[in-house]
Design an enzyme around this catalytic site. Structure first.
Site, PDB file in Angstrom:
ATOM      1  N   HIS A  63      34.935  40.005  48.420  1.00  0.00           N
ATOM      2  CA  HIS A  63      33.850  39.768  49.379  1.00  0.00           C
ATOM      3  C   HIS A  63      33.883  38.311  49.780  1.00  0.00           C
ATOM      4  O   HIS A  63      34.189  37.454  48.951  1.00  0.00           O
ATOM      5  CB  HIS A  63      32.500  40.114  48.736  1.00  0.00           C
ATOM      6  CG  HIS A  63      31.417  40.307  49.730  1.00  0.00           C
ATOM      7  ND1 HIS A  63      30.694  39.259  50.232  1.00  0.00           N
ATOM      8  CD2 HIS A  63      30.962  41.433  50.339  1.00  0.00           C
ATOM      9  CE1 HIS A  63      29.822  39.738  51.108  1.00  0.00           C
ATOM     10  NE2 HIS A  63      29.975  41.041  51.197  1.00  0.00           N
TER      11      HIS A  63
ATOM     12  N   ASP B 105      31.026  48.927  48.863  1.00  0.00           N
ATOM     13  CA  ASP B 105      31.792  50.013  49.469  1.00  0.00           C
ATOM     14  C   ASP B 105      32.662  50.771  48.483  1.00  0.00           C
ATOM     15  O   ASP B 105      33.172  51.844  48.798  1.00  0.00           O
ATOM     16  CB  ASP B 105      32.693  49.457  50.581  1.00  0.00           C
ATOM     17  CG  ASP B 105      31.869  49.018  51.767  1.00  0.00           C
ATOM     18  OD1 ASP B 105      30.844  49.668  52.014  1.00  0.00           O
ATOM     19  OD2 ASP B 105      32.240  48.033  52.423  1.00  0.00           O
TER      20      ASP B 105
HETATM   21  N1  ACO Z   1      42.707  43.114  47.479  1.00  0.00           N
HETATM   22  C1  ACO Z   1      43.663  42.264  47.095  1.00  0.00           C
HETATM   23  N2  ACO Z   1      43.633  40.952  47.289  1.00  0.00           N
HETATM   24  C2  ACO Z   1      42.555  40.458  47.911  1.00  0.00           C
HETATM   25  C3  ACO Z   1      41.495  41.275  48.354  1.00  0.00           C
HETATM   26  C4  ACO Z   1      41.596  42.661  48.097  1.00  0.00           C
HETATM   27  N3  ACO Z   1      40.640  43.491  48.483  1.00  0.00           N
HETATM   28  N4  ACO Z   1      40.545  40.520  48.950  1.00  0.00           N
HETATM   29  C5  ACO Z   1      40.993  39.249  48.892  1.00  0.00           C
HETATM   30  N5  ACO Z   1      42.203  39.209  48.269  1.00  0.00           N
HETATM   31  C6  ACO Z   1      42.991  38.013  47.948  1.00  0.00           C
HETATM   32  C7  ACO Z   1      43.721  37.473  49.147  1.00  0.00           C
HETATM   33  O1  ACO Z   1      45.003  38.011  49.282  1.00  0.00           O
HETATM   34  C8  ACO Z   1      43.716  35.995  48.853  1.00  0.00           C
HETATM   35  O2  ACO Z   1      44.735  35.754  47.906  1.00  0.00           O
HETATM   36  P1  ACO Z   1      45.604  34.363  47.994  1.00  0.00           P
HETATM   37  O3  ACO Z   1      44.607  33.266  47.791  1.00  0.00           O
HETATM   38  O4  ACO Z   1      46.601  34.490  46.905  1.00  0.00           O
HETATM   39  O5  ACO Z   1      46.212  34.363  49.373  1.00  0.00           O
HETATM   40  C9  ACO Z   1      42.390  35.760  48.144  1.00  0.00           C
HETATM   41  O6  ACO Z   1      42.067  37.021  47.531  1.00  0.00           O
HETATM   42  C10 ACO Z   1      41.267  35.338  49.073  1.00  0.00           C
HETATM   43  O7  ACO Z   1      41.216  36.263  50.146  1.00  0.00           O
HETATM   44  P2  ACO Z   1      40.579  35.979  51.553  1.00  0.00           P
HETATM   45  O8  ACO Z   1      41.080  37.003  52.526  1.00  0.00           O
HETATM   46  O9  ACO Z   1      40.749  34.527  51.888  1.00  0.00           O
HETATM   47  O10 ACO Z   1      39.054  36.202  51.245  1.00  0.00           O
HETATM   48  P3  ACO Z   1      37.935  36.416  52.310  1.00  0.00           P
HETATM   49  O11 ACO Z   1      36.697  35.903  51.700  1.00  0.00           O
HETATM   50  O12 ACO Z   1      38.306  35.887  53.651  1.00  0.00           O
HETATM   51  O13 ACO Z   1      37.913  38.016  52.432  1.00  0.00           O
HETATM   52  C11 ACO Z   1      37.263  40.279  52.504  1.00  0.00           C
HETATM   53  C12 ACO Z   1      36.845  38.836  52.164  1.00  0.00           C
HETATM   54  C13 ACO Z   1      37.685  40.385  53.972  1.00  0.00           C
HETATM   55  C14 ACO Z   1      36.063  41.204  52.286  1.00  0.00           C
HETATM   56  C15 ACO Z   1      38.445  40.677  51.581  1.00  0.00           C
HETATM   57  O14 ACO Z   1      38.084  40.540  50.221  1.00  0.00           O
HETATM   58  C16 ACO Z   1      38.955  42.094  51.852  1.00  0.00           C
HETATM   59  O15 ACO Z   1      39.773  42.299  52.759  1.00  0.00           O
HETATM   60  N6  ACO Z   1      38.499  43.113  51.033  1.00  0.00           N
HETATM   61  C17 ACO Z   1      38.865  44.471  51.269  1.00  0.00           C
HETATM   62  C18 ACO Z   1      38.007  45.066  52.369  1.00  0.00           C
HETATM   63  C19 ACO Z   1      36.598  45.328  51.905  1.00  0.00           C
HETATM   64  O16 ACO Z   1      36.359  45.931  50.853  1.00  0.00           O
HETATM   65  N7  ACO Z   1      35.634  44.917  52.738  1.00  0.00           N
HETATM   66  C20 ACO Z   1      34.215  45.167  52.500  1.00  0.00           C
HETATM   67  C21 ACO Z   1      33.439  43.912  52.490  1.00  0.00           C
HETATM   68  S1  ACO Z   1      31.804  44.293  52.006  1.00  0.00           S
HETATM   69  C22 ACO Z   1      31.028  44.802  53.421  1.00  0.00           C
HETATM   70  O17 ACO Z   1      31.421  44.594  54.531  1.00  0.00           O
HETATM   71  C23 ACO Z   1      29.796  45.575  53.176  1.00  0.00           C
END
Ligand code: ACO
Length: 427
Positions: A303, A361
């Site tokens: 998140h 989710d």
């Molecule tokens: N699975 C695996 N790796 C992940 C995930 C994930 N779900 N989420 C983040 N990471 C990793 C990234 O690859 C990154 O790794 P790195 O630093 O080695 O490159 C690190 O964690 C940080 O990720 P970011 O994308 O910079 O984090 P951000 O805060 O921008 O992303 C997000 C948040 C978009 C929700 C992300 O965690 C994601 O894509 N999750 C999956 C989709 C999801 O479940 N969304 C629901 C959100 S809740 C809602 O809307 C109610």
């Protein structure tokens, strides 16, 4: 001036005020920065930028805290009702018994749609995604309820808030019925908000429909869990759209469009698809390896704000078990996959280092499926619940004298000025 932050830029020191919230991080007020330094700040995705002042929702992502008007989400989910939470978000305080009766009456008596509105649905292809229908249909509300589009009038703002909270379940249920090829079911005023929605979604003329209290209460709790989440992508979109003075129905349609994306509201659909794809517990290690190899993300995990367990996920997990027990599906293999996947991920350094925890989710897809909704409806249900958050935030923005039209700046890295070349002279 109280506390300030100093920026040294182009040989000049600029002093900027530091603003204090009631809780949460301090905020450096950079409004004068450009005027005094000729520089902008750069913050794609607004990871360090507060775009507004708000009194509605507070999140401490490190501690896993979510408060609506000061009340913890766990207490609201266990002890309140969705309509009471709606009142709280809109008005700032929990209602007295008399205020609640009036509010409930206002919502209940706004649930019907203009008769001509139903023809609007017929224009969509039968296989249209219900979210596509929602985006179009909600935007079209402004064509039917022109009388409540005056954003300058507080009374009209409240009427449009009531209209949207009331009509959203009716529109969502119609999108579902249309998708299924079943006749529309009209709202009934003697039913509760969640009961009414479930009836409009699942009853058919061929048989009587009876409310199930466990499923009704689960639906109501799911609505509470999704009611608001401060300045997330769709809410910021609603505020941005509203900052130009656009009518509230159009602003909510913009929020719905943003919510549809898989990184936001579409995530529960994606999370369920992921669990189906994994299928059995023995395939989890292979799937987790794929995540670590960055071939895909673990949906329902991570998140932007929570770097701890999402407090909504705790309630959602409990609700998931209650619903599966009620529908006789407590042995659902997907639940087993989800629980094992969560256990493995929470103990794996890859996820620990990145502070990746289950979000709301992760369990909502399994729960909604057990309630009888297909994956295409998941984001629609999120939109129904989030409408009150969007509208409360939109109202707060309109009423805030400090708000301006949303107009971010940019770091330009394109071509500098050059002269036009006629087509026959281009190389
Ligand atoms: N699975 C695996 N790796 C992940 C995930 C994930 N779900 N989420 C983040 N990471 C990793 C990234 O690859 C990154 O790794 P790195 O630093 O080695 O490159 C690190 O964690 C940080 O990720 P970011 O994308 O910079 O984090 P951000 O805060 O921008 O992303 C997000 C948040 C978009 C929700 C992300 O965690 C994601 O894509 N999750 C999956 C989709 C999801 O479940 N969304 C629901 C959100 S809740 C809602 O809307 C109610």
């Amino acid at each position: 001036m109280g506390e300030t932050a100093k920026i040294d830029i182009s040989g000049k020191t600029i002093e900027l005020p530091v603003l204090k919230g009631t809780v949460g991080p301090d905020v450096v007020d950079i409004r004068k920065l450009y005027a005094e330094s000729d520089a902008f700040t750069y913050d794609p995705g607004f990871t360090s930028t507060a775009s507004c002042e708000s009194k509605i929702t507070f999140i401490d992502g490190d501690k896993g805290i979510l408060l609506h008007r000061g009340y913890p989400i766990g207490q609201l989910a266990e002890q309140s009702s969705f309509l009471e939470v709606c009142y709280l978000l809109l008005h700032g305080e929990l209602p007295t018994a008399a205020q609640f009766t009036e509010f409930e009456h206002n919502i209940t008596y706004h649930t019907m749609l203009h008769d001509q509105f139903d023809r609007f649905f017929q224009g969509f292809r039968r296989d249209a995604h219900p979210m596509a229908i929602m985006t179009g249909a909600v935007g079209a509300l402004s064509a039917f309820y022109h009388d409540s589009t005056n954003v300058e009038d507080p009374e009209q703002r409240m009427i449009s808030a009531h209209r949207m909270i009331a009509k959203m379940p009716t529109i969502a249920a119609r999108a579902f019925k249309y998708f299924r090829g079943q006749p529309f079911v009209h709202p009934r005023n003697e039913l509760s908000y969640a009961e009414n929605f479930l009836k409009m979604s699942f009853s058919v003329p061929a048989e009587d429909w009876k409310a199930n209290p466990v499923l009704t209460s689960a639906m109501d709790r799911i609505f509470i869990l999704h009611a608001d989440h401060e300045q997330n992508a769709s809410t910021s979109t609603v505020r941005s759209a509203g900052s130009s003075g656009a009518n509230p129905f159009a602003c909510i349609a913009a929020g719905i469009a943003c919510l549809w994306g898989p990184a936001h509201g579409g995530a529960n659909e994606e999370a369920l698809n992921m669990l189906i794809e994994i299928g059995t517990v023995d395939r989890i290690p292979e799937y987790v390896q794929g995540v670590k190899d960055r071939r895909y993300r673990l949906m329902g995990f991570g998140h932007r704000v929570y770097k701890n367990y999402d407090p909504r996920a705790t309630v959602m997990q409990k609700t998931c078990h209650e619903v599966l027990d009620e529908v006789g599906d407590s042995d659902d293999p997907l639940l087993k996959v989800a629980m094992e996947l969560e256990k493995i991920a929470l103990n794996d350094p890859y996820f620990i280092e990145r502070k990746l925890y289950p979000n709301v989710d992760f369990y909502s897809g399994i729960t909604l499926r057990a309630l009888g909704f297909p994956a295409e409806m998941f984001t629609v249900l999120f939109a129904v619940a989030r409408t009150v958050g969007w509208i409360a935030q939109w109202k707060e923005m309109i009423e805030d004298p400090a708000q301006k039209i949303s107009r971010p700046r940019q770091l330009y890295t394109g071509a500098t000025q050059r002269d036009y070349v006629a087509v026959n002279k281009r190389g």
